[in-house]
Design an enzyme around this catalytic site. Sequence first.
Site: not given
Ligand code: NAD
Length: 481
Positions: A182, A443, A40, A36
């Site tokens: 996160g 190396h 990507g 939609k």
């Molecule tokens: P996340 O779930 O990784 O982290 C969210 C964090 O927010 C948690 O640690 C949580 O404890 C905290 N949190 C929640 N409510 C809060 C509050 N009121 N106050 C303070 N902290 C609070 O989520 P994200 O960073 O949004 O990422 C989403 C998903 O996308 C994840 O599963 C992540 O692994 C994935 N992702 C991965 C990559 C990568 O691997 N490079 C990159 C981007 C996203």
Amino acid sequence: MATKTFDAVVIGGGPGGYVAAIRLAQLGKKTALVEKESLGGVCITWGCIPSKALIAAANLVEEMKGAAERGIIAEPPRVDIAKLREFKDGVVKKMVGGIAFLEKGNGVEVVKGTARFVAPNAVEVEGGGEKTRIEAGAFIVATGARVIEIPGFKHDGKDVWTAREAVDLPELPKRLVCIGGGVIGMELGTVYAKLGSKVTFLEALPQILTGVEPQAVQLVQRGLRQRGATVHVNAKAKGYERRGSELVVKAEVDGKEQEIPCDKILVAVGFRPNSEGLGLEAAGVKVSPRGFVEVDAQYRTNVPSIFAIGDLTGAPFLAHKASKEGEIAAEVIAGMKSARDWVALPGAIFTDPEIGTVGLSEDEARAKGYDPISGKFAFGALGRAVAIAHTDGFVKVVADRTSKLLLGVTVCGPEAADLVAEAALALEMGAYLEDVALTIHAHPTLPEAFMEACKVALGEPIHVLKAPERPRKGEAATARA
Ligand code: NAD
């Protein structure tokens, strides 16, 4: 309403769906891919790819600032964010165009619109003011996930950003509060800190980057402190208000109320699945109370003609996992005996230093009943890392004490996200510590650190001194005398 018929239809053109469609077409299936928005998905349009374009640019700014230490004298860098945004948009455009080219070249029909199941073997697609019924023998649903909103922080795209706005780089706020420590919060918060914003991170749990090796997390935190950022853990964001020209975030930090003034707020507190509005109920597909679609090891839902892959089926929310699942589901539809059977699912976190992970941490290995040993090699002792002036970090390997089977690897340091690929291959192929330690690594290169860490775990280090033998718990100190 016009009706079209295909062998297979993929719903959602993100890294799960677009790969599934290519694989289906390769395997001789007449395939449609319904999307939609943009081919990507989140990954290419406002996730993995554009954020990496910004991260690389922010790293360049820092390299330029630090160049004088290496005898390169330049003017202090200035960031033209309009130009940077243009570059990032160009990267996205190129990648989206590449996917369209691949779909077309493989004979996939891309249908623009929103699909909704009306039966287990039919969807209606609404787009461009028209409705089309598409019937198929098999469907792969790959609609992904979207950001969660928390009470007190309505995403308005102006004061309160999600990753989508943050990646679009509308401006460089003087002060940015990142709610959620996160992956997204840490990666994008780091970009803004490097570009000059004063960033405060609020993470509700006791550690940022939950689940990541604490030694790596410590280095990330130290790096952020050096860049003038503040990291609060045990800090729950409660709400915010506008006071005059600034915003004030209210948070409970270690049980005490705190107010943090800022100019913008980035909320990155996790994802929820895009399972509503798809007519999954009409098709009889089972959805969990949290909205995830339940699948078996071949990504088949409880309805035999409907498969689901990627974020829609639950964490970890990783593009490369979705792509792999897309390939497997496509192969199953084409009659192959594919199923989820991987050993290694690597992760890459683009903080500073970068982090690459694969397999089990020491604690996870113990919880699974292993008696683990580990070996750690610091980049500070590696010629290549010293030469490129990126010595923060280490490679840590975890293995089974008796068999020396490699169980997990954490890389924290320069190019960690790339370096972990070798570790993933090693784990996937069932490598032992000796397999890596005995492999000649060119190396001077960064992957030598993986070889050295395996040597450390084997007690045969070359470029660090061997640690004195310590008795294991319950073992007499003279046992090996
Ligand atoms: P996340 O779930 O990784 O982290 C969210 C964090 O927010 C948690 O640690 C949580 O404890 C905290 N949190 C929640 N409510 C809060 C509050 N009121 N106050 C303070 N902290 C609070 O989520 P994200 O960073 O949004 O990422 C989403 C998903 O996308 C994840 O599963 C992540 O692994 C994935 N992702 C991965 C990559 C990568 O691997 N490079 C990159 C981007 C996203």
